[in-house]
Write a protein that holds these residues in place. Structure first.
Motif, mmCIF file in Angstrom:
data_model
loop_
_atom_site.group_PDB
_atom_site.id
_atom_site.type_symbol
_atom_site.label_atom_id
_atom_site.label_comp_id
_atom_site.label_asym_id
_atom_site.label_seq_id
_atom_site.Cartn_x
_atom_site.Cartn_y
_atom_site.Cartn_z
ATOM 1 N N HIS A 6 37.772 32.142 -5.318
ATOM 2 C CA HIS A 6 36.594 32.171 -4.453
ATOM 3 C C HIS A 6 36.960 32.618 -3.050
ATOM 4 C CE1 HIS A 6 32.667 31.125 -2.919
ATOM 5 N NE2 HIS A 6 33.241 30.370 -1.995
ATOM 6 N N HIS A 7 38.079 32.126 -2.530
ATOM 7 C CA HIS A 7 38.520 32.508 -1.184
ATOM 8 C C HIS A 7 38.899 33.987 -1.140
ATOM 9 C CE1 HIS A 7 38.077 28.502 -0.004
ATOM 10 N NE2 HIS A 7 39.314 28.067 -0.098
ATOM 11 N N ARG A 8 39.566 34.460 -2.176
ATOM 12 C CA ARG A 8 39.952 35.880 -2.214
ATOM 13 C C ARG A 8 38.722 36.767 -2.282
ATOM 14 N NH1 ARG A 8 44.044 34.586 -6.615
ATOM 15 N NH2 ARG A 8 45.742 33.695 -5.411
ATOM 16 N N LEU A 9 37.766 36.395 -3.099
ATOM 17 C CA LEU A 9 36.528 37.165 -3.218
ATOM 18 C C LEU A 9 35.788 37.208 -1.880
ATOM 19 C CD1 LEU A 9 34.560 38.707 -5.009
ATOM 20 C CD2 LEU A 9 33.486 36.517 -5.571
ATOM 21 N N ILE A 14 34.270 40.246 3.006
ATOM 22 C CA ILE A 14 34.304 40.405 4.463
ATOM 23 C C ILE A 14 34.922 41.753 4.823
ATOM 24 C CG2 ILE A 14 35.374 39.544 6.588
ATOM 25 C CD1 ILE A 14 35.052 36.710 5.372
ATOM 26 N N ALA A 15 36.006 42.115 4.154
ATOM 27 C CA ALA A 15 36.661 43.397 4.434
ATOM 28 C C ALA A 15 35.738 44.570 4.122
ATOM 29 C CB ALA A 15 37.959 43.514 3.634
ATOM 30 N N VAL A 16 35.022 44.493 3.018
ATOM 31 C CA VAL A 16 34.093 45.570 2.653
ATOM 32 C C VAL A 16 32.973 45.665 3.679
ATOM 33 C CG1 VAL A 16 32.352 46.258 0.945
ATOM 34 C CG2 VAL A 16 34.619 45.532 0.210
ATOM 35 N N LEU A 17 32.450 44.521 4.109
ATOM 36 C CA LEU A 17 31.379 44.532 5.107
ATOM 37 C C LEU A 17 31.841 45.112 6.442
ATOM 38 C CD1 LEU A 17 29.730 41.093 4.380
ATOM 39 C CD2 LEU A 17 28.613 43.327 4.224
ATOM 40 N N LEU A 18 33.094 44.893 6.802
ATOM 41 C CA LEU A 18 33.602 45.423 8.062
ATOM 42 C C LEU A 18 33.994 46.894 7.968
ATOM 43 C CD1 LEU A 18 35.733 42.402 9.312
ATOM 44 C CD2 LEU A 18 33.461 43.110 10.078
ATOM 45 N N LEU A 19 34.393 47.341 6.783
ATOM 46 C CA LEU A 19 34.817 48.731 6.615
ATOM 47 C C LEU A 19 33.666 49.679 6.262
ATOM 48 C CD1 LEU A 19 38.188 48.217 4.757
ATOM 49 C CD2 LEU A 19 37.837 48.903 7.122
ATOM 50 N N ALA A 20 32.566 49.154 5.739
ATOM 51 C CA ALA A 20 31.443 50.005 5.311
ATOM 52 C C ALA A 20 30.885 50.858 6.454
ATOM 53 C CB ALA A 20 30.355 49.150 4.681
ATOM 54 N N PRO A 21 30.614 50.301 7.631
ATOM 55 C CA PRO A 21 30.097 51.153 8.705
ATOM 56 C C PRO A 21 31.076 52.251 9.117
ATOM 57 C CG PRO A 21 29.693 48.861 9.229
ATOM 58 C CD PRO A 21 30.589 48.882 8.028
ATOM 59 N N ALA A 64 28.942 35.315 8.773
ATOM 60 C CA ALA A 64 28.411 34.204 7.978
ATOM 61 C C ALA A 64 29.364 33.829 6.849
ATOM 62 C CB ALA A 64 27.047 34.581 7.414
ATOM 63 N N LEU A 65 30.154 34.773 6.371
ATOM 64 C CA LEU A 65 31.097 34.487 5.279
ATOM 65 C C LEU A 65 32.414 33.883 5.754
ATOM 66 C CD1 LEU A 65 30.647 37.613 2.996
ATOM 67 C CD2 LEU A 65 29.964 35.257 2.507
ATOM 68 N N THR A 66 32.696 33.969 7.053
ATOM 69 C CA THR A 66 33.943 33.394 7.543
ATOM 70 C C THR A 66 33.874 31.875 7.481
ATOM 71 O OG1 THR A 66 33.179 33.412 9.830
ATOM 72 C CG2 THR A 66 34.442 35.308 9.085
ATOM 73 N N GLU A 67 35.013 31.276 7.235
ATOM 74 C CA GLU A 67 35.068 29.825 7.167
ATOM 75 C C GLU A 67 35.217 29.264 8.571
ATOM 76 O OE1 GLU A 67 37.737 28.175 4.350
ATOM 77 O OE2 GLU A 67 37.542 29.931 3.062
#
Length: 86
Positions: A6-9, A14-21, A64-67
């Motif tokens: 779950h943590h890896r996912l 998060i990485a995909v959301l930051l790299l998409a733009p 929002a996904l960061t812990e």
């Protein structure tokens, strides 16, 4: 605490959301055209402008996904380093 799937996912999301733009805006040949037009504005311009709120939404979702600790406790390593300098 051991890392779970779950943590890896969550970290991958998060990485995909930051790299998409960055990927969407740096791949210029994909949007370097005039068609389709939106209210007379060439695609090249309105595509980039559409990424302004898109980037904001991606950053908001990644945040929002960061812990975060909600109980007010400090990380033990940070607290130890702060009160007991070497």
């Amino acid at each position: 605490m051991p890392r779970t799937g779950h943590h890896r996912l969550r970290r991958v999301a998060i990485a995909v959301l930051l790299l998409a733009p960055a990927a969407g805006l740096l791949w210029v040949p994909w949007y370097a055209g005039a068609e389709p037009r939106l209210a007379g504005t060439p695609f090249f311009y309105w595509y980039q402008l559409a990424w302004v709120p898109g980037c904001g939404l991606c950053l908001l979702a990644a945040y929002a996904l960061t812990e975060r600790r909600r109980d007010g406790q400090r990380d033990r390593h940070r607290a130890r380093r702060r009160y007991h300098p070497r």
